[in-house]
Design a protein around this motif. Structure first.
Motif: not given
Lengths: 426, 121, 484
Positions: C90-92, C238-240, C256-257, C292-296
Motif C-alpha cells: 500500500y502506498v498511502i 503488507s508493505l506500507i 515492511t514486514p 512510523a508512529k504517524e502511520i501506525i
C-alpha cells in the motif's frame, strides 16, 4: 504437533510434575514438589548441564539469607542437585521445550526425538535473558567486542576465553558489577561502569566489593551515546544525562576501549508461556500469578526469574519452594484443586510501586507479597488498601535501592471482585 | 577532627550503611545486626575479603576449575594470591571442596575447589 | 597465475546473480569478494523488498529490469529455496495533496506494465490493515518480500556447485589491461581474465580508476533501519509505503514486514562522506520512530530489538534532477570491462534481470554454449522450524544433532549450525553462520547461542576458537585465553 500420524513418532511420558528449566528455581521447585508428595517429577533443561546460570557464577554471596552461609554459585546449586538425585528426580538434559498447552502437555525435542510429556502440574522456571544493545537502541557502528555481561562471564569462567582487555561496562546491574571485578582480577583494564540512573542499580555490597575495592570508577547519571569502531569496537562516547535520562549536550567524553559489556537489565523468558495463552504482567514481564504462584492456566505454576527478576537466589528459592509445594498438591488432588474461584482479589501496584506479586488472591489469611518501588525511597511506609480501606501499614526496613521488598499481610474476609491496592506513603 | 567514617556492610543484600568512629571503633548508627557491627570494626582495623577465581585444570571436562579462599584474606594480599593462582594448574579429577593450596601466603586460608571437574574421556 | 574467462568483482547480490547466470554456460568464472562472506555490504542491509516497478521512470533501465526481475523472482525463489512472500504493498496518502501523487504513481506503474494497480479508500485499507492511519492508498499487488542475504548466499553457493570459483577476503589491488586479457592483482595472488565484471557496488569507482578515468562519482547515501520484535508481527501484513519524496530521490520511510516475521522501519536517507560509514544515529532513530508512529500509532519504542544501516550506491549528486538510472555498459576505453554502476534500489529486484543483461553483453563478444547439466536447484539450508513433525522425527533418527536446539529464539538446531559452517564458500565467521541458519538473529541477539556456536566451531571444525571473527578479519571476538 497434534496431527495424527505424528503421534506414533512422539515419545510419550507421563508425570505428576514437570518443571521447565533446571536453574535454581526449577531444581528447588522440583525438590519441593517431590517432598510434598508428587511421585514422579522431571526437570527439563535445554543445556547439557544442570543449574542454569549458577555454574558460571563462581563468586560468592549465594545462600546468605536462605542458609546463613555465603556460597559460590556452583557450591549452592550442588547442594540442591545432590538432594534432587537422592529424591529420584529425573533431569532431562539437552531437551528443549517447543511449546506447552492448556491441556498440560509439553512438546519437547532432544537428540532422542520429539516427545510429548503429559503432567498433572507444570512449573515454569525458564529464567530470563539479558537485554541487548538493540533493546536500548544505542547508536553508532556495529563492531565486534560488544557482549552482554552474562555472556562475557560464560566465556571467561567456563570456556577459558578472554573477551577483551580495555573494558567499559554499561549498566550497574549486579552481573555488570561482578564482571567488573572478575575482569579486573584477570588483568583487564576496567575503565568504568556507566549508569544512566542517579544511583547504582546493583546491591550495595556489590558496589563496595566489586567497584570500590578495585578502584573502578562508577559514573552515575551518564550514558553511552555512540559506539565506534568499524571492525572491533575502539571507543564509546559517553554523555551526562538530565533528570529525564536525556543526554545533556556538550558533556560528551570519549573512552577508548576494545570491549563493551552490557548489564542493562534482564527480561523474563516467557515465549512458551505467552504461546500457551498464559496472561503476562506487563510490569514484571512474567505470568500473572495467585498466592500459590499459579498462573492463569490451572495446573501451571511459575517461579524464578521467569516470574520476576530476583536480586538474590535466596528469595528466588524461598518462593520456588512454595510453587513446588502447590504444584504437588494440585497433582495429588487433581485438576480441580484450587481452581480460580470466582471470588478473588485483584492486586494492583499503586503510587510509587513498580509491581507486586501475587497479582491475584483467592484466600483469606496471611499472604506473602513481594514488590519493588519505582525508585529508591528511604524512610517510607507502605499501605495495603482493600477496596480503599487500609488493612495494613508497614514500615520499609530498608529501601535505599530498588530491590525486591517482602511483606506478609493478613487478608480479611472480602467481597467478590475486590481490589487490593498497594501504595507508597512518603 | 573527624574520626567518623561510613562503611557499607557487604555481609548481606541489605547493605547497611554503618557510621563508625575510626579511633575508638564506636558505632554511631546504621547497623541492623551484630554481624554488621563486627564487620564494620574489622573493616576499619583489617579489611578482609573472600577471593574467588579459577585455576587451569588439565584433562578435565572443563578447562577451568573455580576456586575460593575458605576464609577471608587481607584485602591487600588479593593480587599477590591471584598471581599464584594464575601460575597454578591441577589435574582432573578434582572434587568440590578439595584443598588445592594450603595456607596460602601464610594467611591461614586455603584455596579450595568450588566445583567438581571430572576427567575427560 | 590462473587464467579465467570471467572475473567478477564483488559478491553482492548483483555479482552473485551474474555468477549464477553465467554458470549456466561453459565458462571459467572467478568471483572476488573483499568481505568474509558474500552480501557483506549493501546487499545485506536493505528492505528485502521485491519491487513492482511503479517508482521508476518509464523506459529507464530501473523500470525495465525491476519489472522483469520481479517476474523472474517467482521461479528463482523456488529454485533456490529462498523464502519469498507476495504481500502486496500500500502506498498511502495522508492528505488530498498526497492523493494526487497516488494518481501519478498509478500512471507511471501502468506505463511500466505493472499489473493490478488500484486506488482504494481508507475503509478497504483498514479492512486488510486495521492498524494503519491514512486517507487513501494505492494497492500494488505485485510487490513482495524476500531475504536479501539468503538470496545472495544461495545464488553464490549454487554457482559454486556449478563450477564458479569464489574467493572471499580477496581485495583487488590493481588491474592491468594486456593485449587481450586483464591482469588482476589481489592480496591472494595475480589472476588473468578475458572479462571483468565490475559489480563492486560502492567500490565500483575504485575498480574503474584502476583502468581508466571515471566519468562519474559515487555519492554514498545511508539508510538506517529499526527492527521490531516478532511479537509485533501482527501490526501489518503488507508493505506500507509513503508517497516517495522525489526531491530527496528515495522512497521515504516505510514499514515492511520481513519473511522471518519481524517488522522493519526505514530507511532514512542521508548523503555521507565514507562508503563504509554504516553507523546508526540517535537523530535518525528518533525520526524513524516518529514517522512510523504517524502511520501506525500503536508502535512502541520498546518493540525495537535492533538497529542497522545500509548504504546506497548513488552515482548522481543530491541536486541532480534528471533520471538517476542504473549504468550497465561495456567500457569503450577497455572493452571487456563491464561496469555495473549506481545499482541502488530497486537493485535487489533487478538483480536476476541485470544478470541476464550481462550474459547478453558477453554473448555479443564470445560464443556461449549452454551446459546440459546445470544444477538449478539449491536447498542446503533446510530449517528445523519449518519442518512437519514427521520430517523432524525422520531427520533426528538419521542424525541426532537435528534434535539438539542451539538457538532457542529461532529454534535452530546443532545440525543446522554444522550445515551452515560447512558452506561451499568456506565462510566461517559468526555472522556467516547467522545469515545461513538464523542462529543469533532472534530476540536475545546471540546471548545464549554464541557459546554453543563457538564450541561447535572448536569441536567439529577444529578452529582455534580464540581467533573467531564476527564478520571482517579484524573483527575478532576474543583476545585470547583467560588462563594459559
Amino acid at each position: 504437533m497434534e496431527k495424527l500420524g505424528c503421534e506414533k513418532k512422539l515419545i510419550n511420558v507421563t508425570n505428576d510434575v514437570s518443571v521447565i528449566g533446571s536453574g535454581p528455581a526449577g531444581i528447588v521447585a522440583g525438590i519441593s514438589a517431590r517432598e510434598f508428595g508428587a511421585k514422579k517429577v522431571i526437570i527439563i533443561d535445554r543445556n547439557n548441564w544442570i543449574g542454569g546460570i549458577l555454574p558460571q557464577c563462581i563468586h560468592d554471596g549465594f545462600g546468605i539469607e536462605e542458609m546463613g552461609i555465603s556460597l559460590t554459585g556452583p557450591e549452592y546449586i550442588d547442594k540442591y542437585v545432590e538432594k534432587a538425585k537422592n529424591l529420584g528426580i529425573t533431569v532431562m538434559k539437552e531437551t528443549t521445550v517447543l511449546k506447552i498447552n492448556n491441556e498440560l502437555e509439553i512438546f519437547a525435542v532432544s537428540r532422542k526425538g520429539l516427545m510429548k510429556i503429559k503432567s498433572k502440574s507444570i512449573i515454569l522456571a525458564m529464567g530470563c535473558r539479558e537485554k541487548t544493545r538493540g533493546n536500548l537502541i544505542i547508536p553508532g557502528d556495529r563492531p565486534s567486542g560488544i557482549y552482554t555481561a552474562g555472556l562475557a562471564q560464560t566465556f571467561i569462567n567456563l570456556y577459558n576465553i578472554m573477551p577483551g582487555k580495555n573494558i567499559v561496562i554499561l549498566g550497574s546491574g549486579d552481573v555488570g558489577l561482578i564482571m567488573a571485578r572478575r575482569l579486573k582480577i584477570e588483568g583487564a583494564n576496567v575503565k568504568g561502569v556507566i549508569e544512566i540512573l542517579p544511583y547504582p542499580n546493583g546491591l550495595p555490597r556489590n558496589v563496595v566489593q566489586c567497584l570500590k575495592d578495585y578502584n573502578i570508577p562508577l559514573l552515575l547519571s551518564h550514558t553511552i551515546t555512540s559506539i565506534e569502531g568499524k571492525d572491533r569496537i575502539n571507543k564509546v562516547i559517553i554523555s551526562k544525562v538530565d533528570k529525564n535520562k536525556k543526554p545533556i549536550p556538550d558533556t560528551e567524553k570519549i573512552i577508548k576501549c576494545d570491549t563493551l559489556l552490557l548489564s542493562v537489565g534482564l527480561i523474563p523468558e516467557n515465549e512458551i508461556s505467552r504461546n500457551a495463552g498464559i496472561i503476562l504482567d506487563d510490569s514484571t514481564g512474567g505470568p500473572l500469578v495467585n498466592q500459590y504462584y499459579r498462573t492463569t492456566i490451572p495446573g501451571i505454576y511459575a517461579c524464578g526469574n521467569c516470574l520476576q527478576v530476583y536480586d538474590t537466589v535466596d528469595l528466588l528459592s524461598i518462593h520456588a519452594k512454595i510453587a513446588g509445594k502447590q504444584s504437588a498438591k494440585n497433582a495429588i488432588k487433581g485438576k480441580n484443586h484450587n481452581n480460580y474461584a470466582e471470588k478473588n482479589i485483584i492486586v494492583k501496584p499503586g503510587t510509587g510501586i513498580k509491581y507486586i506479586i501475587p497479582q491475584m488472591i483467592n484466600k483469606t489469611g496471611i499472604i506473602d507479597f513481594s514488590f519493588r518501588l519505582e525508585k529508591p525511597n528511604k524512610f517510607s511506609k507502605i499501605s495495603f488498601e482493600l477496596n480503599k480501606n487500609e488493612i495494613f501499614r508497614g514500615n520499609l526496613k530498608y529501601s535505599n535501592s530498588t530491590g525486591i521488598i517482602n511483606m506478609k499481610v493478613k487478608i480479611p474476609n472480602y467481597s467478590p471482585k475486590s481490589i487490593l491496592e498497594v501504595i507508597l506513603n512518603e | 577532627m573527624n574520626d567518623e567514617t561510613k562503611i557499607t556492610c557487604i555481609l548481606c543484600p541489605i547493605g547497611c550503611e554503618i557510621r563508625i568512629n575510626k579511633k575508638n571503633l564506636f558505632i554511631i548508627e546504621g547497623a541492623k545486626c551484630e554481624k554488621g557491627i563486627e564487620y564494620s570494626k574489622n573493616e576499619v582495623l583489617d579489611p578482609k575479603r573472600i577471593l574467588t577465581s579459577s585455576i587451569l585444570i588439565k584433562n578435565g571436562i572443563l578447562p577451568l576449575i573455580s576456586v575460593k579462599t575458605n576464609k577471608p584474606i587481607p584485602k591487600d594480599k588479593l593480587f599477590n594470591i591471584l598471581e599464584i593462582l594464575k601460575k597454578t594448574s591441577v589435574n582432573a579429577p578434582v572434587e568440590m571442596g578439595e584443598k588445592i593450596i594450603r595456607n596460602i601466603l601464610n594467611t591461614g586460608s586455603d584455596i579450595i575447589a568450588t566445583k567438581t571437574v571430572k576427567k575427560s574421556k | 597465475m590462473r587464467k579465467f574467462q570471467i572475473a567478477i568483482i564483488g559478491g553482492g547480490v548483483i555479482g552473485s546473480a551474474i555468477a549464477r547466470e553465467l554458470s549456466k554456460y561453459f565458462l571459467d568464472i572467478i568471483v572476488f569478494e573483499k568481505g568474509s562472506d558474500v552480501a557483506s555490504s549493501t546487499s545485506k542491509a536493505n528492505s528485502g523488498v521485491i519491487h513492482s516497478g511503479i517508482n521508476s521512470p518509464p523506459k529507464s533501465l530501473k523500470a525495465r529490469f525491476c519489472v522483469e526481475g520481479n517476474r523472474i523472482f517467482h521461479q528463482l525463489a523456488k529454485e533456490l529455496s529462498v523464502p519469498i512472500k507476495w504481500t502486496g504493498k500500500y502506498v498511502i496518502a495522508k492528505n488530498e495533496e498526497e492523493e494526487k501523487e497516488l494518481v501519478k504513481l498509478k500512471d507511471i506503474g501502468i506505463k511500466n506494465k505493472v499489473m493490478g494497480l488500484r486506488l482504494i479508500e481508507t475503509d478497504e485499507v483498514n479492512f486488510n490493515e486495521p492498524n494503519i492511519k491514512c486517507k487513501s492508498a494505492l494497492w500494488v499487488p505485485s510487490a513482495g518480500i524476500t531475504l536479501p542475504y539468503q538470496l545472495t548466499i544461495a545464488l553464490a553457493e549454487n554457482s559454486v556447485m556449478n563450477g564458479v570459483k569464489f574467493l572471499l577476503e580477496t581485495i583487488v589491488i590493481d588491474i592491468k589491461k594486456n593485449n587481450n586479457y586483464f591482469e588482476i592483482k589481489t592480496n591472494k595472488g595475480i589472476f588473468k581474465s578475458d572479462f571483468i565484471i565490475n559489480a563492486a557496488g560502492l567500490n565500483c569507482i575504485d575498480i574503474v580508476k584502476m583502468l581508466e578515468e571515471p566519468d562519474f562519482r559515487v555519492y554514498p547515501c545511508r539508510g538506517e533501519y529499526l527492527v521490531l520484535d516478532k511479537k509485533y508481527a501482527f501490526l501489518i501484513k503488507s508493505l506500507i509505503y509513503q508517497i516517495p519524496q522525489e526531491k530527496f530521490g528515495f522512497l521515504g520511510v516505510h514499514i515492511t514486514p520481513t519473511v522471518d516475521g519481524n517488522i522493519l522501519l526505514g530507511p532514512t536517507s542521508e548523503y555521507i562522506a565514507e562508503i563504509n560509514d554504516t553507523r546508526t544515529t540517535k537523530q535518525k532513530i528518533n525520526i524513524l520512530l516518529k514517522e512510523a508512529k504517524e502511520i501506525i500509532p500503536i508502535i512502541k519504542d520498546k518493540a525495537v530489538i535492533n538497529a542497522y544501516s545500509g548504504i546506497r550506491c548513488k552515482i548522481y549528486p543530491p541536486e541532480y534532477d534528471g533520471i538517476s538510472d542504473f549504468r550497465i555498459e561495456n567500457s569503450r576505453v577497455n572493452p571487456g570491462l563491464i561496469n555495473l554502476l549506481g545499482i541502488e534500489s530497486p537493485g535487489l529486484t533487478a538483480a536476476p534481470a541485470i544478470a541476464k543483461e550481462v550474459v547478453k553483453i558477453i554473448s555479443k563478444n564470445i560464443v556461449l554454449s549452454k551446459k546440459t547439466k546445470f544444477v538449478s536447484k539449491y536447498d542446503k539450508y533446510i530449517k528445523f522450524s519449518d519442518m512437519t513433525n514427521e520430517r523432524k522425527s525422520k531427520m533426528i533418527n538419521k542424525n541426532a544433532s537435528w534434535g539438539r536446539i542451539i538457538c532457542r529464539c529461532e529454534n535452530v538446531t546443532e545440525a543446522e549450525v554444522i550445515n551452515a559452517l560447512s558452506n561451499p564458500l568456506g565462510a566461517k565467521t559468526l555472522s556467516s553462520i547467522k545469515y545461513r541458519c538464523r542462529a543469533g538473529m532472534g530476540r536475545c541477539q546471540g546471548g545464549f547461542c554464541t557459546q554453543h556456536i563457538v564450541r561447535i566451531m572448536g569441536e567439529e571444525f577444529n578452529l582455534d576458537i580464540t581467533k573467531i571473527n564476527l564478520k571482517s578479519n579484524k573483527s575478532n571476538l576474543f583476545i585470547g585465553k583467560t588462563r594459559v
